[in-house]
Write a protein that holds these residues in place. Structure first.
Motif, short mmCIF file in Angstrom:
data_model
loop_
_atom_site.label_atom_id
_atom_site.label_comp_id
_atom_site.label_asym_id
_atom_site.label_seq_id
_atom_site.Cartn_x
_atom_site.Cartn_y
_atom_site.Cartn_z
N VAL A 128 40.59 38.21 40.40
CA VAL A 128 40.20 39.01 40.01
C VAL A 128 38.74 39.80 40.83
O VAL A 128 39.09 41.44 40.90
N GLU A 129 37.79 39.37 41.36
CA GLU A 129 37.34 40.05 41.81
C GLU A 129 37.22 40.34 42.85
O GLU A 129 36.27 41.24 43.13
N LEU A 130 37.29 39.90 43.90
CA LEU A 130 38.69 40.41 45.44
C LEU A 130 39.18 41.20 45.09
O LEU A 130 39.00 42.12 46.39
N GLY A 131 39.94 41.22 43.71
CA GLY A 131 40.47 42.26 43.44
C GLY A 131 40.61 43.87 43.12
O GLY A 131 40.79 45.20 44.22
N CYS A 132 38.51 43.57 42.93
CA CYS A 132 37.66 44.60 42.76
C CYS A 132 37.19 45.40 43.30
O CYS A 132 37.24 46.62 44.09
N ALA A 133 37.62 44.56 44.33
CA ALA A 133 36.78 44.67 45.94
C ALA A 133 37.72 45.67 46.66
O ALA A 133 37.26 46.92 47.31
N VAL A 134 39.30 45.20 47.01
CA VAL A 134 40.04 45.91 47.26
C VAL A 134 40.64 46.99 46.19
O VAL A 134 40.69 48.14 47.57
N VAL A 135 40.27 47.07 44.91
CA VAL A 135 40.21 48.53 44.51
C VAL A 135 39.75 49.96 44.78
O VAL A 135 39.62 50.76 45.09
N ALA A 136 37.75 49.14 44.96
CA ALA A 136 36.63 50.27 45.00
C ALA A 136 37.21 50.79 46.15
O ALA A 136 36.53 52.20 46.76
N ALA A 137 37.65 49.74 47.82
CA ALA A 137 37.17 49.82 48.46
C ALA A 137 38.64 51.39 49.00
O ALA A 137 38.43 52.00 49.80
N SER A 138 38.80 50.78 48.38
CA SER A 138 40.46 52.00 48.47
C SER A 138 40.06 52.96 48.25
O SER A 138 40.63 54.64 48.81
N GLY A 139 39.05 53.38 47.21
CA GLY A 139 38.71 54.37 46.28
C GLY A 139 37.84 55.16 47.29
O GLY A 139 37.68 56.38 47.59
N VAL A 140 37.03 54.07 48.31
CA VAL A 140 36.14 55.11 48.92
C VAL A 140 36.78 55.27 50.25
O VAL A 140 36.11 56.95 50.71
N VAL A 141 37.94 55.19 50.50
CA VAL A 141 38.86 55.79 51.55
C VAL A 141 39.34 56.81 51.41
O VAL A 141 39.14 58.15 52.80
N VAL A 142 39.72 57.15 50.60
CA VAL A 142 40.22 58.29 49.60
C VAL A 142 38.94 59.30 49.72
O VAL A 142 39.34 60.36 50.47
#
Length: 286
Positions: A125-139
């Protein structure tokens, strides 16, 4: 800056008061930053940060009351490093606000606490949070003709400083009681900005309005949040406090629209929401 406290006491009414204090703290912090930004055209981010650091030093020294003569050399080393991090964090954040706006700058800065929360994690779940946050930063930072890479870099530097600030505060909290370490660091940071601030204010004579805005930033973004957070942490669990802190980027974006007229594209709002959600889930899961 937050001092370490014990478990909160009190019932539902006490917790409601704690929530109200957290809301007030978040709004005060972001409104203070927005008001400080109004002085940028006159004294620039450096001048505003200098005044803010001076006011923060006075306020935190009065509250923390550090016993400086009793500090060991090891404690002083930690205080000096924290002072440098504190000074760099505020300067980089305010410089980023000047270039890319309040909402985006604060959102990118919040990657610092998220990285600290996820650094030692191996849970899905926390690794998933990292992926979501990274996607937001990319945008948020996707290349465009109008992309301000320096502003983004300054906001990310503020995020790195915030990570260091959290880790250093944990260490100092084990060696110095209460808020003595944070208060001493604020005092040293204020001293560091004396020659810088004087130079800037002499080169760019401030108007009374600009000085008022910079002073308001110091009170609203340093003194008020510190006291409100200190009182809130006595009424709500630390994890709930950390969860609520995640909404600060949303507050910053809203204040930026209302006070500074910094409108955001829907994709930027979506990215902010994704990063906030990642922060909230990461804090909750821990």
């Amino acid at each position: 800056m937050h001092s370490r406290v014990t478990e909160p006491v009190g019932g539902t009414g006490s917790r409601g008061a704690g929530v109200a204090m957290m809301v007030g703290s978040g709004l005060s912090n972001q409104v203070g930053a927005a008001i400080g930004a109004l002085a940028f055209p006159v004294i620039g981010p450096v001048g505003v940060v200098a005044v803010r650091q001076w006011i923060a030093a006075v306020a935190l020294l009065a509250v923390g009351r550090p016993r400086l003569p009793t500090f060991t050399w090891r404690q002083w080393r930690l205080v000096l490093v924290l002072a440098a991090v504190f000074a760099t964090m505020n300067l980089s954040l305010y410089s980023a606000i000047d270039r890319i706006g309040l909402g985006l700058a604060v959102t990118l800065e919040f990657l610092g606490p998220l990285v600290v929360a996820l650094a030692a994690s191996r849970r899905a779940v926390e690794l998933g949070c990292a992926v979501v946050a990274a996607s937001g930063v990319v945008v948020l930072i996707r290349p465009q003709p109008s992309t301000d890479y320096l502003g983004i870099g300054l906001a990310l530097l503020a995020a790195v400083c915030w990570s260091c600030y959290i880790l250093l505060n944990r260490t100092i909290g084990r060696t110095l009681p209460g808020a003595q370490g944070s208060a001493a660091a604020a005092g040293v940071s204020g001293l560091l900005y004396v020659p810088v601030g004087i130079t800037v204010l002499v080169a760019h004579p401030p108007t009374p309005a600009a000085l008022g805005c910079a002073a308001a930033a110091g009170v609203l973004s340093s003194a008020v949040p510190f006291l409100a957070d200190l009182l809130a942490l006595r009424r709500v669990p630390a994890r709930f406090f950390g969860l609520f802190m995640s909404v600060n980027p949303v507050l910053a974006a809203g204040v930026g629209v209302v006070v500074l007229g910094q409108a955001l594209h829907w994709s930027q709002w979506a990215s902010i929401a994704a990063i906030v959600a990642a922060n909230a889930v990461a804090v909750r899961s821990r």
